[in-house]
Design a protein around this motif. Structure first.
Motif, mmCIF file in Angstrom:
data_model
loop_
_atom_site.group_PDB
_atom_site.id
_atom_site.type_symbol
_atom_site.label_atom_id
_atom_site.label_comp_id
_atom_site.label_asym_id
_atom_site.label_seq_id
_atom_site.Cartn_x
_atom_site.Cartn_y
_atom_site.Cartn_z
ATOM 1 N N ILE A 38 95.175 16.738 -44.811
ATOM 2 C CA ILE A 38 96.429 16.077 -44.413
ATOM 3 C C ILE A 38 96.754 16.413 -42.958
ATOM 4 O O ILE A 38 97.157 15.546 -42.168
ATOM 5 C CB ILE A 38 97.567 16.502 -45.356
ATOM 6 N N ARG A 39 96.571 17.689 -42.591
ATOM 7 C CA ARG A 39 96.876 18.098 -41.217
ATOM 8 C C ARG A 39 95.988 17.360 -40.208
ATOM 9 O O ARG A 39 96.461 16.934 -39.145
ATOM 10 C CB ARG A 39 96.676 19.607 -41.085
ATOM 11 N N GLU A 40 94.696 17.211 -40.566
ATOM 12 C CA GLU A 40 93.772 16.532 -39.641
ATOM 13 C C GLU A 40 94.174 15.083 -39.400
ATOM 14 O O GLU A 40 93.948 14.538 -38.319
ATOM 15 C CB GLU A 40 92.344 16.577 -40.203
ATOM 16 N N PRO A 71 89.099 14.687 -30.962
ATOM 17 C CA PRO A 71 88.422 14.419 -29.666
ATOM 18 C C PRO A 71 88.111 12.935 -29.459
ATOM 19 O O PRO A 71 88.222 12.430 -28.340
ATOM 20 C CB PRO A 71 87.149 15.260 -29.774
ATOM 21 N N TYR A 72 87.740 12.224 -30.541
ATOM 22 C CA TYR A 72 87.400 10.797 -30.424
ATOM 23 C C TYR A 72 88.600 9.971 -29.962
ATOM 24 O O TYR A 72 88.441 8.946 -29.286
ATOM 25 C CB TYR A 72 86.923 10.302 -31.795
ATOM 26 N N ASP A 73 89.817 10.458 -30.267
ATOM 27 C CA ASP A 73 91.022 9.662 -29.992
ATOM 28 C C ASP A 73 91.405 9.666 -28.518
ATOM 29 O O ASP A 73 92.262 8.874 -28.105
ATOM 30 C CB ASP A 73 92.209 10.206 -30.809
ATOM 31 N N ALA A 78 96.909 12.786 -24.374
ATOM 32 C CA ALA A 78 97.052 13.723 -25.502
ATOM 33 C C ALA A 78 95.897 14.730 -25.484
ATOM 34 O O ALA A 78 94.827 14.483 -24.937
ATOM 35 C CB ALA A 78 97.061 12.953 -26.810
ATOM 36 N N GLN A 79 96.146 15.866 -26.091
ATOM 37 C CA GLN A 79 95.137 16.909 -26.225
ATOM 38 C C GLN A 79 94.739 17.026 -27.694
ATOM 39 O O GLN A 79 95.590 16.856 -28.588
ATOM 40 C CB GLN A 79 95.691 18.259 -25.764
ATOM 41 N N PRO A 80 93.457 17.310 -27.983
ATOM 42 C CA PRO A 80 93.058 17.508 -29.388
ATOM 43 C C PRO A 80 93.915 18.581 -30.044
ATOM 44 O O PRO A 80 94.115 19.651 -29.488
ATOM 45 C CB PRO A 80 91.592 17.960 -29.261
ATOM 46 N N GLY A 81 94.418 18.244 -31.215
ATOM 47 C CA GLY A 81 95.288 19.175 -31.940
ATOM 48 C C GLY A 81 96.749 18.821 -31.850
ATOM 49 O O GLY A 81 97.560 19.319 -32.647
ATOM 50 N N ASP A 82 97.121 17.951 -30.886
ATOM 51 C CA ASP A 82 98.528 17.529 -30.791
ATOM 52 C C ASP A 82 98.902 16.694 -32.013
ATOM 53 O O ASP A 82 98.077 15.948 -32.559
ATOM 54 C CB ASP A 82 98.742 16.675 -29.540
ATOM 55 N N LEU A 83 100.166 16.819 -32.424
ATOM 56 C CA LEU A 83 100.638 16.010 -33.555
ATOM 57 C C LEU A 83 100.737 14.539 -33.157
ATOM 58 O O LEU A 83 101.173 14.216 -32.040
ATOM 59 C CB LEU A 83 102.006 16.511 -34.015
ATOM 60 N N THR A 84 100.350 13.644 -34.070
ATOM 61 C CA THR A 84 100.392 12.210 -33.783
ATOM 62 C C THR A 84 100.366 11.405 -35.082
ATOM 63 O O THR A 84 99.872 11.896 -36.112
ATOM 64 C CB THR A 84 99.192 11.788 -32.909
ATOM 65 N N ARG A 99 81.815 9.305 -35.291
ATOM 66 C CA ARG A 99 82.633 10.469 -34.887
ATOM 67 C C ARG A 99 84.126 10.151 -34.852
ATOM 68 O O ARG A 99 84.897 10.847 -34.209
ATOM 69 C CB ARG A 99 82.174 11.020 -33.527
ATOM 70 N N ASN A 100 84.535 9.071 -35.529
ATOM 71 C CA ASN A 100 85.955 8.749 -35.642
ATOM 72 C C ASN A 100 86.518 9.501 -36.853
ATOM 73 O O ASN A 100 86.855 8.915 -37.875
ATOM 74 C CB ASN A 100 86.129 7.232 -35.803
#
Length: 597
Positions: A41-43, A49-51, A58-64, A270-271
């Motif tokens: 769920i968190r992921e 990284p693909y986004d 945005a940085q990987p790990g930011d909420l979105t 890798r999506n």
């Protein structure tokens, strides 16, 4: 009672072996079953990284909520989610209905009627469960493929001179048929065990009231079997909707995607964010189906078929329909068992694809030797490092999984039975069964999300054999925990207490008394785990690497590379191993029961 006495009693209770084990197992299963679900769920709610191609700031790990918008409300939503979702529902519901009709009909015929050779038929109808579900798909494509999509023509075109239309060779129809001919066994097992306890006097009362035999079954027998039918529907639907192998073989060549193949495609590009979200949809769908089933069953107050009153099970005379129905069942078994195996053996013996004449047969792909017309790029089994290494990996993985789940299934069964009625017992039993409801491919996606990087003190496990053993052990734990509980329920507590009074420690009591008595049941659970992992594709397809690939993965790769002879060789080898191990373990299990008696 003084405070010191209370504390002493509390300490004595908490330090009992089953309590300590219960706490340790609850923590372990919570980490391996519940935490991965929260991680999934968190992921779905964080930038991957693909986004960054779409979210440059945005940085990987930011909420979105980017993945939710893209999958459910974006311009690509139809292709990413809605179409695969509808395809999944169509195939799952259609296959579940066919499985219900086939399984319940066979159960009624074999258990309640005087059809010939009932014991033989009972064994025969369960054989498809021992075969991988996608073996039927491989056989189907061998027989029905056409030269428009499949390259070389299949056996049907060779023998009859007509190219099958695309809708017969690929797409929803063959997927539904192949899945139905494999998963009807769930309904058969569930309904056949319940139908034996239905009192024949109820049906006789219906006959006296003027009901025909069909109406007796539909109006009297079937409603009493509703809990068994509901369980079968849930098990079948969850398995079908999470199935990857058959839709991949028969659907992806014509871009007929269901949710598992769409997840595989997303992970392949890798999506990961979209893949995790689709996996979460599968988990929610499975849970929703279970809740609906429980609500439907809960409306009825009673399904009691056995009471203190007299019970009678009368065999129904089929009259002149005995032999025609027996022949019909044999034809069905020929289609479900003999047809795919014979086709795959034949496929492993042909020199060039599409030519099934006797002059085109060879043993090259089994024992080598070359010869005119053979594909020298396809190494024979004896020289094929891919198949040999993958076979060793499959045996190693299945054996380690069976041993691991055997130990933990026994311990869970021990704690659940010895603390029966307590919160620990109920919670442990529920969490141990939870992996069963997770669709296999979704479970694989969950573990990728969890172990692709270091997790607490555990290093990143992606690409390692240890991760395969871990996920296979957790996924098959419901088999051994259920057989462990069933085996331990049959062992009276007084046996262990008598040994304890004699001063024998807990470990020695287990090894010398409990384990030998429960060995037969435990071996059955371990056999189920072994067979499940040997034929498993959906669970490990996202996790295997070239060095950890297993036989099922190699077969899938050969299928994608259009190497039909090696597909036949590897599949026949896999089926032979599964059947041989099944026979050996059943013999050992019988010996263990005789020894315990």
């Amino acid at each position: 009672m003084s405070g010191r006495a209370v504390l002493g009693r509390l300490w004595h209770t908490l330090t009992r072996p089953e309590r300590i084990l219960g706490i340790a197992l609850a923590v372990l299963l919570g980490a391996l079953v519940l935490v991965p679900l929260f991680e999934l769920i968190r992921e779905t709610l964080t930038v991957q990284p693909y986004d960054r191609a779409y979210l440059p700031n945005a940085q990987p790990g930011d909420l979105t909520l980017f993945h939710y918008e893209r999958v459910f409300a974006g311009r690509l939503s139809w292709a990413l989610f809605y179409k695969p979702f509808l395809n999944s529902l169509v195939t799952a519901f259609a296959a579940t209905i066919i499985c219900l009709v086939l399984g319940a009909g066979l159960a009624w015929l074999i258990v309640r009627t005087n059809i010939p050779f009932r014991n033989f038929l009972h064994t025969l109808v369960m054989i498809p469960y021992m075969l991988p579900s996608w073996v039927m798909a491989l056989a189907w494509i061998t027989f029905f493929k056409n030269d428009r999509i499949g390259g070389a023509a299949g056996a049907f075109a060779y023998f009859f001179g007509v190219q099958p239309p695309d809708w017969i060779a690929y797409g929803p129809l063959p997927i539904i048929i192949c899945l139905s001919l494999h998963y009807y066994v769930y309904t058969y097992l569930s309904v056949s065990s319940s139908i034996t306890s239905v009192d024949s006097q109820l049906e006789e009362a219906g006959a006296m009231a003027g009901l025909s035999r069909i109406k007796q079954f539909l109006w009297i027998t079937a409603p009493l079997l509703l809990p068994a039918i509901g369980s079968a529907v849930v098990m079948t639907f969850i398995r079908v909707v999470g199935s990857f192998g058959t839709p991949a073989v028969l659907g992806m060549p014509v871009r007929y995607f269901v949710l598992p193949t769409q997840i595989y495609a997303a992970m392949g590009t890798r999506n990961a964010g979209d893949g995790f979200l689709l996996a979460l949809v599968l988990v929610v769908l499975a849970c929703l189906f279970i809740v609906i089933n429980q609500r439907l069953i809960g409306v009825r107050k009673s399904f009691v078929t056995l009471s203190g009153k007299g019970f009678r099970s009368k065999e129904i005379d089929l009259g002149g329909w005995r032999w025609p129905l027996f022949i019909l069942v044999m034809l069905l078994m020929t289609a479900a068992v003999a047809f795919p195996l014979v086709l795959l053996v034949l496929q492993s013996l042909i020199k060039t694809a599409g030519n099934y004449s006797l002059s085109n047969l060879t043993l090259h792909y089994w024992i080598g030797g070359g010869g005119e017309g053979v594909d020298q790029l396809q190494a024979a089994l004896v020289d094929n490092g891919n198949i040999i290494d993958a076979t060793w990996n499959s045996l190693k993985l299945a054996f380690l999984t069976a041993m691991t789940t055997g130990v933990f299934g026994f311990l869970i069964g021990y704690v659940v039975v010895r603390t029966r009625g307590s919160l620990t017992s109920r919670a442990l039993e529920m969490v141990a069964f939870l992996p069963y409801i997770f669709p296999a491919l979704a479970f694989g996606a969950i573990y990728i999300g969890m172990f692709a990087r270091p997790f607490g003190p555990i290093p990143a496990l992606y690409g390692t054999f240890a991760l395969l053993v871990l996920i296979c052990s957790v996924k098959t734990l419901p088999f051994t925990s259920r057989t462990g509980i069933a085996a331990l329920l049959q062992i009276d507590k007084s046996l262990e207490e008598a040994a304890r009074v004699q001063g024998i420690g807990w470990f020695r009591r287990m090894m010398r008394i409990i384990v030998p008595i429960a060995a037969g049941g435990l071996l059955s659970g371990m056999l189920l785990s072994f067979i499940s992992i040997m034929r498993e594709l959906s669970l490990i397809i996202l996790l295997v690497t070239p060095s950890t690939n297993v036989l099922a993965g190699v077969i899938y790769n050969y299928q994608n590379q259009d190497m039909p002879q090696l597909v036949g060789v590897a599949t026949v080898l896999l089926v032979a191993i599964v059947i041989a191990v099944n026979l050996v373990v059943r013999a050992l299990s019988t010996k263990a029961r005789i020894g315990a008696a």
